[in-house]
Design a protein around this motif. Structure first.
Motif, mmCIF file in Angstrom:
data_model
loop_
_atom_site.group_PDB
_atom_site.id
_atom_site.type_symbol
_atom_site.label_atom_id
_atom_site.label_comp_id
_atom_site.label_asym_id
_atom_site.label_seq_id
_atom_site.Cartn_x
_atom_site.Cartn_y
_atom_site.Cartn_z
ATOM 1 N N ASN A 123 75.476 29.065 -50.563
ATOM 2 C CA ASN A 123 76.043 27.989 -51.361
ATOM 3 C C ASN A 123 75.739 28.184 -52.835
ATOM 4 N N ASP A 135 69.059 25.421 -43.189
ATOM 5 C CA ASP A 135 69.338 26.855 -43.086
ATOM 6 C C ASP A 135 69.215 27.493 -44.476
ATOM 7 N N LYS A 136 68.237 28.396 -44.641
ATOM 8 C CA LYS A 136 67.997 29.022 -45.940
ATOM 9 C C LYS A 136 69.139 29.947 -46.346
ATOM 10 N N TYR A 151 75.942 35.248 -44.646
ATOM 11 C CA TYR A 151 74.531 34.870 -44.551
ATOM 12 C C TYR A 151 73.594 36.059 -44.774
ATOM 13 N N ASP A 205 77.883 23.360 -46.052
ATOM 14 C CA ASP A 205 77.089 22.209 -46.485
ATOM 15 C C ASP A 205 76.303 21.622 -45.322
ATOM 16 N N GLU A 223 73.359 23.829 -44.560
ATOM 17 C CA GLU A 223 72.335 23.699 -45.598
ATOM 18 C C GLU A 223 71.523 22.422 -45.404
ATOM 19 N N LYS A 224 72.203 21.325 -45.037
ATOM 20 C CA LYS A 224 71.499 20.062 -44.803
ATOM 21 C C LYS A 224 70.533 20.162 -43.622
ATOM 22 N N ALA A 281 72.282 29.579 -45.560
ATOM 23 C CA ALA A 281 73.390 28.730 -45.998
ATOM 24 C C ALA A 281 73.152 28.222 -47.416
ATOM 25 N N LYS A 282 71.922 27.853 -47.713
ATOM 26 C CA LYS A 282 71.580 27.386 -49.058
ATOM 27 C C LYS A 282 71.788 28.499 -50.078
#
Length: 286
Positions: A53, A46-47, A126, A39, A42-43, A49-50
């Motif tokens: 998620n 990081d694409k 990733y 999380d 992502e905040k 990580a998004k």
């Protein structure tokens, strides 16, 4: 012709084992990756990580796709090797090929990649998120059908996402008690103490009266070593009967001006000892 066929089979088996290792490590990394770190990444924008998620939000569907792919390549490798052995050596040697392929798959497509993924989940999850997103897009429907059949067999409800993002106080305490080199230990202790506020009362933080530096109103002698940013209690005759408080800066002014100390006093604020410390802090904020 013979050498070309051997080369084709060898190359195909290597590719299939690599694919099997990819699916195995992807599954482990998606399950092992830290949700809090994910999380946070992502905040930060990081694409990968998004994307990871998003895959975890559809974890049942994604796991189904991974299992489909993993079983498909393993069965294909087994069938290809069996065909090669029968064609070249006869069916009496099939068991040898099965044994060797099983060992190769267990070591190079299961144990090794899964152990690596468990230790380095971000390193696998990733980069694997992009192909997994592609496979899920086109095989997700099949995964949903197979998952639904499996859930009906075991009479289980289909929970689309069982990665809980909410932590209770005890779980959060456990997280803060974990050793980490990323955060200073004093900061970790400070965060843990914040969680304990609801368990404390005002009485737990009181300073014994004999340790409190107080000022007697009628006394001309004021504290010599004045500490900064401290409020000193002022009393008349009895130390338990506080008239008010005077700030350390105003003690200096009072000493120089030699005026009535009442002009500098702040009215005392009385709080029952049993009051929750957390509630009192909220009250102070008002």
């Amino acid at each position: 012709m013979f050498d070309g066929f051997i080369l084709f089979v060898t190359f195909s088996l290597v590719v299939l084992i690599v694919l099997s290792a990819f699916f195995s490590s992807s599954e482990t990394s998606l399950m092992a990756i830290n949700q809090i770190k994910l999380d946070s990444a992502e905040k930060k924008g990081d694409k990968n990580a998004k994307r990871t998620n998003n895959l975890r939000k559809r974890i049942n569907e994604v796991l189904g796709v991974i299992l489909i792919g993993n079983n498909l390549v393993n069965i294909t490798a087994s069938a290809l090797l069996t065909y090669f052995i029968i064609k070249q050596f006869g069916d009496e040697y099939v068991w040898i090929g099965t044994l060797l392929l099983t060992l190769f798959i267990i070591i190079f497509a299961e144990i090794a990649p899964k152990n690596f993924a468990a230790r380095n989940p971000e390193s696998i999850a990733y980069p694997a998120s992009k192909p997994l997103e592609f496979f899920t897009k086109y095989l997700g429907w099949l995964s949903k059908i197979l998952t639904s059949i499996g859930n009906n067999l075991i009479r289980s409800e289909n929970q689309e996402n069982y990665f809980s993002k909410s932590l209770n106080r005890e779980e959060l305490k456990s997280v803060l008690e974990s050793q980490t080199d990323q955060v200073d230990q004093e900061e970790m202790d400070a965060l843990k103490s914040l969680l304990e506020l609801k368990d404390l009362t005002v009485e737990d933080i009181l300073i014994p009266i004999n340790e409190v530096i107080s000022i007697k109103k009628s006394d001309d002698k004021l504290p010599v070593n004045i500490e900064k940013n401290i409020f000193y209690p002022v009393f008349n005759n009895d130390e338990n009967e506080i008239l008010g408080f005077i700030h350390s800066k105003e003690v200096e002014q009072f000493r120089n001006l030699k005026t009535d100390i009442d002009d500098f006093l702040i009215d005392p604020y009385y709080v029952p000892e049993s009051t929750s410390l957390f509630s009192q802090l909220k009250q102070f904020q008002k």
